[in-house]
Design a protein around this motif. Structure first.
Motif, mmCIF file in Angstrom:
data_model
loop_
_atom_site.group_PDB
_atom_site.id
_atom_site.type_symbol
_atom_site.label_atom_id
_atom_site.label_comp_id
_atom_site.label_asym_id
_atom_site.label_seq_id
_atom_site.Cartn_x
_atom_site.Cartn_y
_atom_site.Cartn_z
ATOM 1 N N SER A 122 0.805 -1.223 0.000
ATOM 2 C CA SER A 122 0.000 0.000 0.000
ATOM 3 C C SER A 122 0.839 1.274 0.000
ATOM 4 C CB SER A 122 -0.912 -0.004 1.227
ATOM 5 O OG SER A 122 -1.675 1.166 1.268
ATOM 6 N N GLY A 123 0.475 2.177 -0.891
ATOM 7 C CA GLY A 123 1.096 3.494 -0.943
ATOM 8 C C GLY A 123 2.397 3.573 -1.712
ATOM 9 N N ASP A 124 2.979 2.430 -2.063
ATOM 10 C CA ASP A 124 4.266 2.438 -2.745
ATOM 11 C C ASP A 124 4.302 1.609 -4.027
ATOM 12 O OD1 ASP A 124 6.271 3.891 -0.887
ATOM 13 O OD2 ASP A 124 5.155 2.572 0.459
ATOM 14 N N PHE A 125 3.501 0.554 -4.069
ATOM 15 C CA PHE A 125 3.562 -0.378 -5.185
ATOM 16 C C PHE A 125 2.199 -0.552 -5.838
ATOM 17 C CE2 PHE A 125 6.855 -1.682 -2.154
ATOM 18 C CZ PHE A 125 7.968 -1.587 -2.954
ATOM 19 N N LEU A 126 2.223 -0.702 -7.147
ATOM 20 C CA LEU A 126 1.049 -1.035 -7.940
ATOM 21 C C LEU A 126 1.332 -2.397 -8.565
ATOM 22 C CD1 LEU A 126 -1.658 -0.166 -9.264
ATOM 23 C CD2 LEU A 126 -0.282 0.741 -11.135
ATOM 24 N N VAL A 127 0.432 -3.370 -8.347
ATOM 25 C CA VAL A 127 0.657 -4.732 -8.834
ATOM 26 C C VAL A 127 0.011 -4.896 -10.205
ATOM 27 C CG1 VAL A 127 0.311 -7.178 -8.382
ATOM 28 C CG2 VAL A 127 0.712 -5.612 -6.468
ATOM 29 N N ASP A 128 0.829 -5.252 -11.194
ATOM 30 C CA ASP A 128 0.354 -5.573 -12.532
ATOM 31 C C ASP A 128 0.247 -7.086 -12.617
ATOM 32 O OD1 ASP A 128 -0.051 -6.133 -15.218
ATOM 33 O OD2 ASP A 128 1.414 -4.666 -15.934
ATOM 34 N N SER A 129 -0.977 -7.612 -12.582
ATOM 35 C CA SER A 129 -1.181 -9.058 -12.531
ATOM 36 C C SER A 129 -0.756 -9.763 -13.826
ATOM 37 C CB SER A 129 -2.640 -9.385 -12.227
ATOM 38 O OG SER A 129 -3.479 -8.871 -13.240
ATOM 39 N N GLY A 130 -0.454 -9.017 -14.858
ATOM 40 C CA GLY A 130 0.014 -9.609 -16.107
ATOM 41 C C GLY A 130 1.523 -9.747 -16.180
ATOM 42 N N VAL A 131 2.232 -9.315 -15.144
ATOM 43 C CA VAL A 131 3.697 -9.351 -15.142
ATOM 44 C C VAL A 131 4.174 -10.375 -14.121
ATOM 45 C CG1 VAL A 131 5.793 -8.018 -14.678
ATOM 46 C CG2 VAL A 131 3.867 -6.945 -15.849
ATOM 47 N N ASP A 132 5.113 -11.226 -14.554
ATOM 48 C CA ASP A 132 5.685 -12.266 -13.699
ATOM 49 C C ASP A 132 7.196 -12.182 -13.820
ATOM 50 O OD1 ASP A 132 6.540 -14.535 -12.404
ATOM 51 O OD2 ASP A 132 5.282 -15.918 -13.529
ATOM 52 N N HIS A 133 7.860 -11.588 -12.827
ATOM 53 C CA HIS A 133 9.311 -11.416 -12.896
ATOM 54 C C HIS A 133 10.088 -12.644 -12.479
ATOM 55 C CE1 HIS A 133 8.643 -6.890 -13.073
ATOM 56 N NE2 HIS A 133 9.126 -7.283 -14.216
ATOM 57 N N TRP A 134 9.413 -13.732 -12.096
ATOM 58 C CA TRP A 134 10.128 -14.979 -11.839
ATOM 59 C C TRP A 134 10.682 -15.518 -13.142
ATOM 60 C CZ3 TRP A 134 7.819 -18.981 -8.033
ATOM 61 C CH2 TRP A 134 7.711 -18.418 -6.774
ATOM 62 N N ALA A 135 10.007 -15.212 -14.223
ATOM 63 C CA ALA A 135 10.448 -15.715 -15.527
ATOM 64 C C ALA A 135 11.748 -15.054 -15.960
ATOM 65 C CB ALA A 135 9.360 -15.469 -16.571
ATOM 66 N N THR A 136 12.094 -13.940 -15.344
ATOM 67 C CA THR A 136 13.325 -13.225 -15.654
ATOM 68 C C THR A 136 14.425 -13.704 -14.715
ATOM 69 O OG1 THR A 136 12.009 -11.297 -16.215
ATOM 70 C CG2 THR A 136 14.369 -10.949 -15.919
ATOM 71 N N PRO A 137 15.412 -14.449 -15.213
ATOM 72 C CA PRO A 137 16.476 -14.933 -14.337
ATOM 73 C C PRO A 137 17.270 -13.770 -13.752
ATOM 74 C CG PRO A 137 16.670 -15.878 -16.551
ATOM 75 C CD PRO A 137 15.596 -14.843 -16.588
ATOM 76 N N ARG A 138 17.677 -13.933 -12.496
ATOM 77 C CA ARG A 138 18.507 -12.919 -11.843
ATOM 78 C C ARG A 138 19.940 -13.099 -12.266
ATOM 79 N NH1 ARG A 138 16.167 -8.746 -9.603
ATOM 80 N NH2 ARG A 138 17.687 -8.631 -7.988
ATOM 81 N N LYS A 139 20.633 -11.978 -12.467
ATOM 82 C CA LYS A 139 22.053 -12.035 -12.787
ATOM 83 C C LYS A 139 22.799 -12.298 -11.485
ATOM 84 C CE LYS A 139 21.861 -8.931 -16.702
ATOM 85 N NZ LYS A 139 22.236 -7.627 -17.220
ATOM 86 N N LYS A 140 23.697 -13.265 -11.513
ATOM 87 C CA LYS A 140 24.495 -13.574 -10.341
ATOM 88 C C LYS A 140 25.493 -12.457 -10.103
ATOM 89 C CE LYS A 140 23.604 -18.223 -10.030
ATOM 90 N NZ LYS A 140 23.528 -19.133 -8.993
ATOM 91 N N LYS A 141 25.626 -12.071 -8.837
ATOM 92 C CA LYS A 141 26.581 -11.030 -8.484
ATOM 93 C C LYS A 141 27.994 -11.592 -8.535
ATOM 94 C CE LYS A 141 23.338 -8.760 -5.432
ATOM 95 N NZ LYS A 141 23.021 -8.421 -4.067
ATOM 96 N N ARG A 142 28.876 -10.829 -9.117
ATOM 97 C CA ARG A 142 30.291 -11.240 -9.147
ATOM 98 C C ARG A 142 30.913 -10.920 -7.815
ATOM 99 N NH1 ARG A 142 32.703 -10.053 -15.078
ATOM 100 N NH2 ARG A 142 31.103 -11.197 -16.159
ATOM 101 N N GLN A 143 31.744 -11.828 -7.371
ATOM 102 C CA GLN A 143 32.390 -11.611 -6.065
ATOM 103 C C GLN A 143 33.872 -11.437 -6.210
ATOM 104 O OE1 GLN A 143 31.178 -14.591 -3.309
ATOM 105 N NE2 GLN A 143 29.044 -14.140 -3.601
#
Length: 143
Positions: A122-143
């Motif tokens: 509430s107050g900060d985020f708007l949920v777009d039910s058509g978007v699924d960011h799990w399908a977008t792989p996260r880039k691994k951080k280099r250490q």
């Protein structure tokens, strides 16, 4: 008027104070947020110790301690009520950070390890039910 950050119904959520990144479901039908924990133990001084499973594929766990921010009776999606402990932490999604309350509970049998309820969104985020960011792989951080 504050600009809302649009997020998907499933997101990568970062809890930077705990050094945790987890897949989360935005659930506008849920009032409060919850994270999958085990070994929830109340400690003296109004504190709690709990363990977060970092990956279901490995046995890597993270045990944390935090002040208890609230105790509340919560009704689960199955309709059963449970008393839960809530802790406060920072949530980071889509470049926006927000302090949220999250209940500690076992979500081992649930698909989503973290649930983001209306109070966190509430107050900060708007949920777009058509978007699924799990399908977008996260880039691994280099250490």
């Amino acid at each position: 008027m504050k600009q809302l950050t649009t997020i998907g119904w499933r997101e990568w959520a970062s809890l930077p104070e705990w050094g945790v990144e987890v897949r989360a479901k935005a659930d506008t039908g849920a009032r409060s947020s919850a994270i999958d924990c085990s070994k929830i133990e109340e400690l003296p001084g109004n504190r709690v110790r709990f363990t977060i499973r970092l990956s279901r594929k490995t046995n890597r766990d993270l045990t944390l301690e935090a002040p208890i921010a609230m105790r509340k009776h919560v009704r689960s999606s199955t309709g059963h009520g449970h008393d839960r402990l809530f802790v406060e932490t920072i949530l980071r999604i889509g470049g926006r950070e927000k302090s949220i309350l999250v209940s500690l509970t076992c979500r081992q049998r649930m698909i989503h390890r973290m649930l983001l309820g209306r109070e966190a969104l509430s107050g900060d985020f708007l949920v777009d039910s058509g978007v699924d960011h799990w399908a977008t792989p996260r880039k691994k951080k280099r250490q």
